[in-house]
Design a protein around this motif. Structure first.
Motif, mmCIF file in Angstrom:
data_model
loop_
_atom_site.group_PDB
_atom_site.id
_atom_site.type_symbol
_atom_site.label_atom_id
_atom_site.label_comp_id
_atom_site.label_asym_id
_atom_site.label_seq_id
_atom_site.Cartn_x
_atom_site.Cartn_y
_atom_site.Cartn_z
ATOM 1 N N PHE A 63 31.473 -3.798 -18.507
ATOM 2 C CA PHE A 63 32.063 -4.932 -17.817
ATOM 3 C C PHE A 63 32.283 -4.714 -16.331
ATOM 4 N N TYR A 64 32.566 -3.490 -15.948
ATOM 5 C CA TYR A 64 32.890 -3.200 -14.554
ATOM 6 C C TYR A 64 31.885 -2.211 -13.999
ATOM 7 N N SER A 65 31.310 -2.539 -12.862
ATOM 8 C CA SER A 65 30.360 -1.662 -12.201
ATOM 9 C C SER A 65 31.074 -0.962 -11.049
ATOM 10 N N TYR A 66 31.224 0.347 -11.156
ATOM 11 C CA TYR A 66 31.890 1.120 -10.109
ATOM 12 C C TYR A 66 31.035 1.107 -8.836
ATOM 13 N N SER A 67 31.581 0.594 -7.753
ATOM 14 C CA SER A 67 30.863 0.591 -6.475
ATOM 15 C C SER A 67 30.958 1.981 -5.849
ATOM 16 N N GLU A 68 30.096 2.230 -4.899
ATOM 17 C CA GLU A 68 30.084 3.522 -4.226
ATOM 18 C C GLU A 68 31.009 3.550 -3.018
ATOM 19 N N SER A 69 31.840 2.531 -2.862
ATOM 20 C CA SER A 69 32.750 2.457 -1.716
ATOM 21 C C SER A 69 33.932 3.406 -1.843
ATOM 22 N N TYR A 70 34.157 3.928 -3.020
ATOM 23 C CA TYR A 70 35.309 4.785 -3.273
ATOM 24 C C TYR A 70 34.855 6.099 -3.892
ATOM 25 N N LEU A 71 35.696 7.102 -3.770
ATOM 26 C CA LEU A 71 35.531 8.340 -4.516
ATOM 27 C C LEU A 71 36.480 8.257 -5.710
ATOM 28 N N ASP A 72 35.934 8.294 -6.913
ATOM 29 C CA ASP A 72 36.762 8.228 -8.116
ATOM 30 C C ASP A 72 37.384 9.583 -8.395
ATOM 31 N N ILE A 73 38.638 9.547 -8.826
ATOM 32 C CA ILE A 73 39.336 10.770 -9.198
ATOM 33 C C ILE A 73 39.912 10.612 -10.591
ATOM 34 N N GLY A 74 40.006 11.717 -11.294
ATOM 35 C CA GLY A 74 40.629 11.754 -12.604
ATOM 36 C C GLY A 74 41.516 12.976 -12.679
ATOM 37 N N GLY A 103 37.644 15.491 2.303
ATOM 38 C CA GLY A 103 38.100 14.857 3.528
ATOM 39 C C GLY A 103 38.965 13.646 3.210
ATOM 40 N N ASP A 104 39.318 12.915 4.238
ATOM 41 C CA ASP A 104 40.188 11.748 4.101
ATOM 42 C C ASP A 104 39.347 10.554 3.666
ATOM 43 N N VAL A 105 39.285 10.311 2.362
ATOM 44 C CA VAL A 105 38.416 9.278 1.808
ATOM 45 C C VAL A 105 39.223 8.242 1.031
ATOM 46 N N GLU A 106 38.602 7.116 0.791
ATOM 47 C CA GLU A 106 39.210 6.067 -0.025
ATOM 48 C C GLU A 106 39.051 6.467 -1.489
ATOM 49 N N LEU A 107 40.143 6.493 -2.217
ATOM 50 C CA LEU A 107 40.139 6.967 -3.602
ATOM 51 C C LEU A 107 40.347 5.824 -4.583
ATOM 52 N N ARG A 108 39.773 6.011 -5.759
ATOM 53 C CA ARG A 108 39.921 5.042 -6.850
ATOM 54 C C ARG A 108 40.151 5.839 -8.127
ATOM 55 N N ASN A 144 43.217 1.652 -6.481
ATOM 56 C CA ASN A 144 42.679 2.340 -5.311
ATOM 57 C C ASN A 144 43.749 2.483 -4.248
ATOM 58 N N ASN A 145 43.492 3.407 -3.315
ATOM 59 C CA ASN A 145 44.491 3.646 -2.271
ATOM 60 C C ASN A 145 44.116 3.044 -0.922
ATOM 61 N N GLY A 146 42.917 2.457 -0.821
ATOM 62 C CA GLY A 146 42.537 1.712 0.366
ATOM 63 C C GLY A 146 42.640 2.444 1.690
ATOM 64 N N THR A 147 42.228 3.709 1.759
ATOM 65 C CA THR A 147 42.283 4.412 3.047
ATOM 66 C C THR A 147 40.958 4.275 3.784
ATOM 67 N N LEU A 148 40.020 5.168 3.581
ATOM 68 C CA LEU A 148 38.731 5.128 4.272
ATOM 69 C C LEU A 148 37.598 4.925 3.293
ATOM 70 N N ASN A 149 36.465 4.500 3.797
ATOM 71 C CA ASN A 149 35.299 4.277 2.957
ATOM 72 C C ASN A 149 34.570 5.582 2.690
ATOM 73 N N TYR A 150 34.452 5.964 1.429
ATOM 74 C CA TYR A 150 33.837 7.227 1.020
ATOM 75 C C TYR A 150 32.402 7.344 1.510
ATOM 76 N N ARG A 151 31.572 6.339 1.282
ATOM 77 C CA ARG A 151 30.168 6.416 1.675
ATOM 78 C C ARG A 151 30.011 6.476 3.190
ATOM 79 N N ARG A 153 31.984 7.904 5.182
ATOM 80 C CA ARG A 153 32.385 9.250 5.599
ATOM 81 C C ARG A 153 31.310 10.288 5.298
ATOM 82 N N THR A 154 30.420 10.008 4.362
ATOM 83 C CA THR A 154 29.412 11.000 3.997
ATOM 84 C C THR A 154 28.094 10.800 4.746
ATOM 85 N N ILE A 155 27.947 9.733 5.466
ATOM 86 C CA ILE A 155 26.695 9.460 6.203
ATOM 87 C C ILE A 155 26.681 10.266 7.490
#
Length: 155
Positions: A63-74, A103-108, A144-151, A153-155
């Motif tokens: 049902f939900y497609s995880y976008s690459e805009s965030y870094l997922d954490i568990g 680094g300082d990334v947007e987390l989900r 999500n924590n809405g800080t920075l865009n993960y992708r 930051r990696t470019i």
């Protein structure tokens, strides 16, 4: 994560209704843990928990497609340490570790909707609830924590 850590963590058993977080040992799970998980040790070198990032932290669903805009954490904490007021210190350590690694990334993160303890903890750290989806008979919430865009930051 070391093999003996993965085997110990897989043996952990949570009481109802948290038994959804119990794992069964499979070669695939062991390999995933060895490649993508980090062990958190206490002062006396006892395992107190773990964390993972990326695809390993996502809940597969239709049902939900995880976008690459965030870094997922568990995360996971040793069952006998849960509900003892240790979550803030534990999650703070995990977030600091994630910051050092990625680094300082947007987390989900994805959490079961019934897990009010975890949801309160995540909100305390600035995570907000975003999307709800159901897998089987379990409702999950994406936060999500809405800080920075993960992708970005990696470019």
């Amino acid at each position: 994560m070391k093999l003996e850590d993965a085997e110990e963590i897989i043996s952990w058993r949570y009481e109802e209704p948290y038994q959804i977080y119990n794992n069964e040992s499979t070669p695939e799970l062991i390999q995933e843990m060895l490649n993508n998980y980090y062990t958190v040790y206490g002062d006396e070198k006892q395992i107190i928990g773990f964390f993972c990032a990326g695809n390993s932290a996502q809940v597969p669903n239709d049902f939900y497609s995880y976008s690459e805009s965030y870094l997922d954490i568990g995360i996971g904490m040793r069952p006998e340490l849960t509900n003892k007021g240790l979550g803030t210190e534990f999650f703070s350590f995990v977030l600091d570790s994630m910051n050092q690694i990625f680094g300082d990334v947007e987390l989900r993160l994805t959490v079961t909707s019934f897990n009010q303890r975890a949801r309160r903890l995540y909100r305390k750290f600035g995570f907000s609830e975003d999307v709800i989806f159901i897998k089987g008979s379990t409702e999950f919430i994406i936060m999500n924590n809405g800080t920075l865009n993960y992708r970005e930051r990696t470019i």
